[in-house]
Design a protein around this motif. Structure first.
Motif, PDB file in Angstrom:
ATOM      1  N   ASP A 110      34.451  29.481  10.209  1.00  0.00           N
ATOM      2  CA  ASP A 110      33.365  30.060  10.993  1.00  0.00           C
ATOM      3  C   ASP A 110      33.484  31.577  11.037  1.00  0.00           C
ATOM      4  O   ASP A 110      34.522  32.160  10.687  1.00  0.00           O
ATOM      5  CB  ASP A 110      33.379  29.510  12.417  1.00  0.00           C
ATOM      6  CG  ASP A 110      32.951  28.052  12.501  1.00  0.00           C
ATOM      7  OD1 ASP A 110      32.371  27.549  11.515  1.00  0.00           O
ATOM      8  OD2 ASP A 110      33.210  27.423  13.544  1.00  0.00           O
ATOM      9  N   HIS A 111      32.435  32.199  11.523  1.00  0.00           N
ATOM     10  CA  HIS A 111      32.374  33.658  11.614  1.00  0.00           C
ATOM     11  C   HIS A 111      31.835  34.035  12.987  1.00  0.00           C
ATOM     12  O   HIS A 111      30.911  33.416  13.495  1.00  0.00           O
ATOM     13  CB  HIS A 111      31.452  34.209  10.517  1.00  0.00           C
ATOM     14  CG  HIS A 111      31.189  35.685  10.604  1.00  0.00           C
ATOM     15  ND1 HIS A 111      29.943  36.197  10.878  1.00  0.00           N
ATOM     16  CD2 HIS A 111      32.015  36.752  10.437  1.00  0.00           C
ATOM     17  CE1 HIS A 111      29.997  37.526  10.870  1.00  0.00           C
ATOM     18  NE2 HIS A 111      31.241  37.888  10.609  1.00  0.00           N
ATOM     19  N   PRO A 131      41.307  35.357  13.152  1.00  0.00           N
ATOM     20  CA  PRO A 131      41.575  35.318  11.710  1.00  0.00           C
ATOM     21  C   PRO A 131      42.820  34.523  11.325  1.00  0.00           C
ATOM     22  O   PRO A 131      42.890  33.980  10.213  1.00  0.00           O
ATOM     23  CB  PRO A 131      41.739  36.805  11.352  1.00  0.00           C
ATOM     24  CG  PRO A 131      40.902  37.516  12.359  1.00  0.00           C
ATOM     25  CD  PRO A 131      41.096  36.732  13.633  1.00  0.00           C
ATOM     26  N   ALA A 136      36.638  34.223  10.700  1.00  0.00           N
ATOM     27  CA  ALA A 136      36.386  35.619  10.366  1.00  0.00           C
ATOM     28  C   ALA A 136      35.681  36.324  11.517  1.00  0.00           C
ATOM     29  O   ALA A 136      34.963  35.699  12.313  1.00  0.00           O
ATOM     30  CB  ALA A 136      35.543  35.704   9.098  1.00  0.00           C
ATOM     31  N   CYS A 137      35.875  37.636  11.601  1.00  0.00           N
ATOM     32  CA  CYS A 137      35.280  38.423  12.674  1.00  0.00           C
ATOM     33  C   CYS A 137      34.709  39.721  12.126  1.00  0.00           C
ATOM     34  O   CYS A 137      35.326  40.369  11.275  1.00  0.00           O
ATOM     35  CB  CYS A 137      36.328  38.725  13.750  1.00  0.00           C
ATOM     36  SG  CYS A 137      35.775  39.902  15.002  1.00  0.00           S
ATOM     37  N   THR A 138      33.540  40.083  12.610  1.00  0.00           N
ATOM     38  CA  THR A 138      32.942  41.372  12.305  1.00  0.00           C
ATOM     39  C   THR A 138      32.701  42.115  13.602  1.00  0.00           C
ATOM     40  O   THR A 138      32.025  41.599  14.500  1.00  0.00           O
ATOM     41  CB  THR A 138      31.601  41.218  11.561  1.00  0.00           C
ATOM     42  OG1 THR A 138      31.822  40.522  10.332  1.00  0.00           O
ATOM     43  CG2 THR A 138      30.984  42.582  11.263  1.00  0.00           C
ATOM     44  N   GLN A 153      26.060  36.292   9.084  1.00  0.00           N
ATOM     45  CA  GLN A 153      26.374  35.640   7.816  1.00  0.00           C
ATOM     46  C   GLN A 153      25.976  34.170   7.900  1.00  0.00           C
ATOM     47  O   GLN A 153      25.718  33.652   8.995  1.00  0.00           O
ATOM     48  CB  GLN A 153      27.866  35.776   7.512  1.00  0.00           C
ATOM     49  CG  GLN A 153      28.352  37.207   7.410  1.00  0.00           C
ATOM     50  CD  GLN A 153      29.849  37.317   7.180  1.00  0.00           C
ATOM     51  OE1 GLN A 153      30.526  36.310   6.893  1.00  0.00           O
ATOM     52  NE2 GLN A 153      30.384  38.523   7.316  1.00  0.00           N
ATOM     53  N   ASN A 155      27.683  31.590   7.893  1.00  0.00           N
ATOM     54  CA  ASN A 155      28.635  30.821   8.708  1.00  0.00           C
ATOM     55  C   ASN A 155      28.834  31.409  10.100  1.00  0.00           C
ATOM     56  O   ASN A 155      29.792  31.060  10.798  1.00  0.00           O
ATOM     57  CB  ASN A 155      29.978  30.703   7.993  1.00  0.00           C
ATOM     58  CG  ASN A 155      30.604  32.062   7.692  1.00  0.00           C
ATOM     59  OD1 ASN A 155      29.899  33.072   7.604  1.00  0.00           O
ATOM     60  ND2 ASN A 155      31.912  32.093   7.496  1.00  0.00           N
ATOM     61  N   THR A 156      27.960  32.320  10.546  1.00  0.00           N
ATOM     62  CA  THR A 156      28.098  32.913  11.879  1.00  0.00           C
ATOM     63  C   THR A 156      27.792  31.864  12.937  1.00  0.00           C
ATOM     64  O   THR A 156      26.709  31.290  12.973  1.00  0.00           O
ATOM     65  CB  THR A 156      27.142  34.119  12.048  1.00  0.00           C
ATOM     66  OG1 THR A 156      27.470  35.109  11.066  1.00  0.00           O
ATOM     67  CG2 THR A 156      27.285  34.714  13.442  1.00  0.00           C
TER      68      THR A 156
END
Length: 403
Positions: A110-111, A131, A136-138, A153, A155-156
């Motif tokens: 996931d994101h 992570p 994932a992280c933004t 994204q 997968n967000t």
């Protein structure tokens, strides 16, 4: 103990102040006025069959205080009524609430999109912890609605932010960002600690999950730790409850009892603190040794219009910068007499901290600069003291710092 509130009135029809005194109260056969404190680890069953039914969730009732406890249940129900949520689960601390809410929902692959302006430990969860488990992280500028949309994204699964942010008091447009999240199929997680449920209602603006550190305003007197997650019944049942049950970030019954007492006076305290903070922000804005004041209640706040739209009050935290840098900031802090140096906030006592060396010290200097956290910045949590006394203390400390 009874299995329903002690009266038949609909608490949803009550004003917030009434809900915070009477909401969720359960009384035993003794008819106690104050909420009962149930300091117990386990519960006795009438038969082996009843124990089996409880563990299979075929019969209501308590099993073990890591799962649920009558005093904790009262706290959860009272806060749920105030927030207007379908369900609430209490946790041991505010950071336990953040971690449980996110980690119970997210999976490897996931994101998550998160605002950069977060409390240091919250940034650790999304920037370092997630992570490690394949999430994932933004990190983005949370004040820029376009940045949220650009970061999405395929997968967000989650948006996460606090508003007002710690310590810069930057705001995120909850309604606009929630609309972007819905379009992307992501859930919105809001840390609402600074605003409290008295001043901001994220769910009414589209948020899915609201998180509190009850350690702050809900307790309000520096006594104990606690956290809470409010969301839909489906989210709590499908994700959060099993995570709390199996991993154990449970709230102590004693802490729940203390926090119940704190909720009773929350409207009065927040109102008085906001009034004090407004006077202090005005004083600081006019002082020659103050180079910058950040306060959502002032028209010179960068997002003053947004504050007026989504908050019903200004809050009780003021951020400001003194002339100079770390040395001058420390001289100012050390000269204070009434206001105490502490990294907590939301207390009846006015508390002050230097974010660059405390709450956000783990961030690299360039990351702090990106957020606007300078070595001259001070975060002041305004308490319930007389406003004149607080202003006098600030004035003499500023004079001492300049000497």
């Amino acid at each position: 103990m009874t299995d329903k509130p002690d009266n038949q009135a609909d608490p949803q029809a009550w004003a917030p102040a009434t809900r915070l005194v009477h909401g969720g109260t359960l009384r035993s056969e003794f008819g106690e006025t104050s909420e009962a404190l149930y300091l117990t680890q386990g519960y006795v069953y009438q038969s082996a069959q009843q124990a089996e039914a409880r563990f299979k969730n075929e019969e209501p009732g308590y099993q073990y205080s890591r799962f649920a406890n009558p005093t904790v249940s009262m706290f959860e129900e009272r806060l749920r009524l105030l927030e207007g949520a379908e369900a609430c689960r209490a946790t041991a601390t505010g950071m336990a609430a953040v971690t449980a809410a996110l980690m119970s929902y997210l999976n490897a692959g996931d994101h998550v999109v998160a605002a950069r302006a977060l409390f240091g430990s919250c940034r650790y969860v999304v920037e370092d912890l997630c992570p490690r488990f394949g999430i994932a992280c933004t990190l983005i500028d949370g004040t820029d609605n376009g940045a949220w949309e650009a970061a999405v994204q395929p997968n967000t699964k989650a948006f996460f932010f606090e508003t007002p942010a710690n310590p810069t008091l930057a705001l995120v447009d909850i309604a606009a960002v929630s609309a972007i999240a819905k379009q992307a199929g992501a859930m919105v997680f809001v840390d609402n600690v600074f605003a409290t449920p008295m001043l901001q209602r994220p769910m009414e603006l589209g948020a899915d999950v609201v998180i509190y550190s009850a350690t702050k305003h809900i307790d309000g007197q520096g006594r104990c730790l606690g956290g809470a997650v409010l969301a839909s019944e489906k989210f709590v049942e499908d994700y959060l409850s099993v995570f709390i049950r199996q991993t154990g970030p449970s709230m102590s019954p004693f802490n729940a009892w203390v926090l119940l007492k704190g909720l009773e006076t929350l409207p009065l305290r927040v109102k008085a603190q906001c009034e004090n903070a407004t006077k202090i922000a005005e004083f600081l804005a006019g002082h020659p040794q103050i180079t910058r004041v950040l306060f959502p209640g002032r028209n010179d706040h960068p997002q003053a219009d947004l504050a007026k739209r989504q908050m019903s009050g200004c809050g009780q935290v003021v951020a400001f910068e003194v002339t100079g840098a770390k040395q001058e900031a420390f001289r100012f802090l050390n000269a204070l007499q009434i206001i105490k140096i502490s990294n907590n906030l939301g207390d009846a006592k006015s508390l002050v901290t230097h974010p660059a060396t405390t709450t956000h010290q783990r961030l690299k200097p360039e990351a702090r600069a990106e957020l606007g956290i300078s070595d001259a910045m001070i975060r002041l949590s305004v308490g319930l003291e007389d406003a004149g006394d607080l202003i006098g203390d600030l004035e003499q400390a500023l004079t001492a710092a300049a000497a």
